[in-house]
Design an enzyme around this catalytic site. Structure first.
Site, PDB file in Angstrom:
ATOM      1  N   LYS A 191       0.873  -1.191   0.000  1.00 30.24           N
ATOM      2  CA  LYS A 191       0.000   0.000   0.000  1.00 30.24           C
ATOM      3  C   LYS A 191       0.897   1.224   0.000  1.00 30.24           C
ATOM      4  CE  LYS A 191      -4.477   0.789   0.206  1.00 30.24           C
ATOM      5  NZ  LYS A 191      -5.539  -0.079  -0.324  1.00 30.24           N
TER       6      LYS A 191
HETATM    7  P1  NAD Z   1     -13.308   7.417  -2.837  1.00 28.53           P
HETATM    8  O1  NAD Z   1     -12.328   8.490  -2.591  1.00 28.53           O
HETATM    9  O2  NAD Z   1     -13.831   7.219  -4.204  1.00 28.53           O
HETATM   10  O3  NAD Z   1     -14.581   7.595  -1.866  1.00 28.53           O
HETATM   11  C1  NAD Z   1     -14.436   7.807  -0.497  1.00 28.53           C
HETATM   12  C2  NAD Z   1     -15.779   8.262   0.040  1.00 28.53           C
HETATM   13  O4  NAD Z   1     -15.660   8.397   1.458  1.00 28.53           O
HETATM   14  C3  NAD Z   1     -16.237   9.607  -0.509  1.00 28.53           C
HETATM   15  O5  NAD Z   1     -17.615   9.558  -0.785  1.00 28.53           O
HETATM   16  C4  NAD Z   1     -16.000  10.558   0.666  1.00 28.53           C
HETATM   17  O6  NAD Z   1     -16.889  11.634   0.685  1.00 28.53           O
HETATM   18  C5  NAD Z   1     -16.251   9.627   1.827  1.00 28.53           C
HETATM   19  N1  NAD Z   1     -15.663  10.151   3.047  1.00 28.53           N
HETATM   20  C6  NAD Z   1     -14.386  10.550   3.257  1.00 28.53           C
HETATM   21  N2  NAD Z   1     -14.241  11.004   4.500  1.00 28.53           N
HETATM   22  C7  NAD Z   1     -15.440  10.901   5.092  1.00 28.53           C
HETATM   23  C8  NAD Z   1     -15.943  11.225   6.365  1.00 28.53           C
HETATM   24  N3  NAD Z   1     -15.158  11.748   7.309  1.00 28.53           N
HETATM   25  N4  NAD Z   1     -17.244  10.979   6.631  1.00 28.53           N
HETATM   26  C9  NAD Z   1     -18.053  10.449   5.690  1.00 28.53           C
HETATM   27  N5  NAD Z   1     -17.626  10.114   4.462  1.00 28.53           N
HETATM   28  C10 NAD Z   1     -16.344  10.354   4.168  1.00 28.53           C
HETATM   29  O7  NAD Z   1     -12.628   6.079  -2.287  1.00 28.53           O
HETATM   30  P2  NAD Z   1     -12.979   4.568  -2.652  1.00 28.53           P
HETATM   31  O8  NAD Z   1     -12.041   4.122  -3.695  1.00 28.53           O
HETATM   32  O9  NAD Z   1     -14.426   4.420  -2.816  1.00 28.53           O
HETATM   33  O10 NAD Z   1     -12.504   3.842  -1.309  1.00 28.53           O
HETATM   34  C11 NAD Z   1     -13.339   3.798  -0.159  1.00 28.53           C
HETATM   35  C12 NAD Z   1     -12.821   2.717   0.771  1.00 28.53           C
HETATM   36  O11 NAD Z   1     -12.799   1.472   0.063  1.00 28.53           O
HETATM   37  C13 NAD Z   1     -11.393   2.899   1.282  1.00 28.53           C
HETATM   38  O12 NAD Z   1     -11.310   2.330   2.560  1.00 28.53           O
HETATM   39  C14 NAD Z   1     -10.566   2.076   0.313  1.00 28.53           C
HETATM   40  O13 NAD Z   1      -9.330   1.678   0.855  1.00 28.53           O
HETATM   41  C15 NAD Z   1     -11.496   0.909   0.113  1.00 28.53           C
HETATM   42  N6  NAD Z   1     -11.260   0.140  -1.100  1.00 28.53           N
HETATM   43  C16 NAD Z   1     -11.293   0.734  -2.332  1.00 28.53           C
HETATM   44  C17 NAD Z   1     -11.094  -0.052  -3.454  1.00 28.53           C
HETATM   45  C18 NAD Z   1     -11.190   0.510  -4.836  1.00 28.53           C
HETATM   46  O14 NAD Z   1     -11.089  -0.263  -5.809  1.00 28.53           O
HETATM   47  N7  NAD Z   1     -11.435   1.792  -5.016  1.00 28.53           N
HETATM   48  C19 NAD Z   1     -10.813  -1.421  -3.323  1.00 28.53           C
HETATM   49  C20 NAD Z   1     -10.801  -1.993  -2.057  1.00 28.53           C
HETATM   50  C21 NAD Z   1     -11.031  -1.198  -0.957  1.00 28.53           C
END
Ligand code: NAD
Length: 462
Positions: free
Chosen positions: A134
């Site tokens: 990561k």
């Molecule tokens: P992203 O940046 O697209 O979305 C993140 C979301 O979280 C946004 O809607 C944002 O507004 C919200 N957010 C941030 N801070 C916040 C807060 N304090 N209160 C409420 N909402 C809040 O990110 P993503 O890619 O969707 O990733 C989200 C999670 O999923 C992370 O933990 C990431 O590690 C995990 N993840 C992502 C992927 C991927 O393929 N994108 C894969 C596995 C895991």
């Protein structure tokens, strides 16, 4: 030689965290809030259940490599700003290090270590030939211009150039990064390593735009995997997959795709929150419209007014209403999907949540003590390492397509993803039955048993 944990030494010196002797051996600080300590504690607890040898436990309790870099970037106004970047390579016993890059102002080394460890466990649970890593850059990408963001991405790539590679360490998007950022990284990598062909160099990242070798279906893969997992797990949790009412925390890549795909399956997404606001709509949101609005406005705030104004009449009250955080957690739903950031569901939220099942779209959203509360309340938690493994699975497909210079159809990607997710879900259910443990521990047990087998046959050098 395995060192068994005695009842005294396993006492909970840190609330919610089972204190394993390995923590003392490796000099971990007693910090219950520390995500890395929490993640290692979860790992060690399951390691004991599957009798993982002590030598493998201590290897997994610390990452193999931790890189921290500082690099200057010229901002649009001409001044230079110094940025801090991380890349943590947790384990590569199963294959090249694999894991996302996060651009976020609150990123810290221990968070990155924690997310890298989760990747090692996740790839093992899904039986991908990949390890765990990561990384990220401490910055607020929303506050950067496109030019500044591009210079940050390219300069960071240069800083870690010798530590990544198409068969060594393969980054992907995470919070605050996307396919465009991956394209800049791949381009920088190729420009700086002139002995590589374009197709080989492009394999250094996954989650790329389709134009340069990205996989069809990658963008929605994590959300799709959440839904595939849910479909497989709900019958085992004695819940029908019909008339589901869903609440989603975080409407980004993972949350919005999970919501949109569930809506297509007949579910209603009735509550949504993100960093800009909290909305409720008893009739269910138009998830496509909400996503489009978010992309344009940077968050869900204001959707209630915008949607009412632009409603075509097919669904009056389309945008729902603004509600409080308390209402967000206490409004009854069937499924709660935390899909924002880690440690967002703590004890207070765990006591409030009114749902039948939690499925973790985000990594590490539920703290260990919150996990205990949900278990006491009889609410099963389908863990991150299973539920959100769709992203890394399709990343693996992308890497395979790049290696073979052959592009799969989206239907084939979706079908293969489903096959991998179903197998991982079944492995988790089998481990739950075999060890009589909750789902998170079961998923860790299955993953750790596989890593243990790999170390047994490989041995430890020399
Ligand atoms: P992203 O940046 O697209 O979305 C993140 C979301 O979280 C946004 O809607 C944002 O507004 C919200 N957010 C941030 N801070 C916040 C807060 N304090 N209160 C409420 N909402 C809040 O990110 P993503 O890619 O969707 O990733 C989200 C999670 O999923 C992370 O933990 C990431 O590690 C995990 N993840 C992502 C992927 C991927 O393929 N994108 C894969 C596995 C895991």
């Amino acid at each position: 030689m395995s060192t068994a944990t005695t009842p005294e030494s396993s006492s909970s010196r840190v609330p919610g965290v089972r204190w394993d002797p390995v923590f003392d051996e490796l000099g971990f600080p007693e910090d219950p809030e520390n995500l890395y300590t929490q993640t290692v504690a979860t790992m060690l607890e399951s390691a004991e259940t599957v009798a993982l040898p002590h030598r493998v436990k201590i290897i997994l309790a610390q990452p193999k490599n931790e890189f921290m870099v500082h690099f200057p970037v010229r901002m649009d106004d001409g001044h230079h700003r110094l940025f801090k970047g991380y890349r943590v390579q947790h384990n590569n016993a199963l294959g090249p290090y694999k894991g996302g890059l996060r651009f976020h102002p609150n990123i810290h080394l221990d968070d990155v270590k924690s997310l890298a460890l989760m990747m090692t466990i996740k790839t093992s649970l899904v039986r991908l030939p990949l390890g765990g890593g990561k990384g990220g850059v401490k910055c607020d990408p929303r506050a950067l211009s496109e030019g500044e963001l591009q210079r940050v991405a390219r300069r960071f790539t240069t800083a870690i150039l010798n530590d990544i590679g198409p068969d060594y360490d393969i980054p992907a998007p995470d919070v605050g990064t996307n396919a465009q950022v991956m394209a800049w990284i791949a381009d920088t990598y190729q420009m700086s390593t002139n002995n590589r062909t374009s197709t080989e160099a492009m394999r250094v990242v996954t989650g790329k735009p389709v134009e340069i070798g990205g996989s069809l279906g990658r963008n929605k893969a994590t959300g799709q995997g959440v839904v595939d997992t849910l479909v497989e797990m709900l019958p085992a949790l004695d819940m029908p997959m019909t008339d589901l009412r869903v609440s989603v925390q975080g409407w980004g890549n993972v949350g919005s795709w999970a919501g949109r795909i569930l809506e297509k399956k007949g579910a209603k997404v009735v509550s949504v929150m993100d960093h800009t606001g909290v909305l409720h709509n008893d009739h269910g949101f138009d998830c496509e419209a909400l996503t489009e609005y978010c992309m344009e406005h940077g968050g869900i705030a204001g959707f209630e007014k915008h949607a009412s104004a632009s409603a075509s009449g097919k669904n009056p009250g389309l945008g729902g209403e603004v509600v409080s955080l308390e209402e967000f957690y206490t409004n009854p739903v069937d499924i709660f999907i935390p899909a924002a950031l880690e440690q967002m569901v703590k004890t207070r939220e765990a006591e409030m949540i009114q749902c039948k099942v939690v499925i973790e779209g985000a990594n590490g959203p539920v703290t260990p003590d919150a996990d205990e509360i949900l278990e006491r309340r009889g609410i099963p938690v389908i863990p991150d390492i299973l539920a959100n493994a769709g992203g890394v699975t399709v990343s693996h497909f992308e890497w395979v397509q790049n290696k073979t210079n052959h592009m799969w159809t989206e239907e084939f990607v979706d079908a293969e993803l489903n096959r991998y997710m179903v197998m991982a879900a079944r492995r988790t259910l089998l481990a739950r039955q075999k060890f009589g443990v909750p789902l998170r521990k079961a998923a860790y047990c299955s993953a750790l048993a596989h890593i243990g087998d790999v170390y047994r046959v490989r041995g430890i050098f020399p």
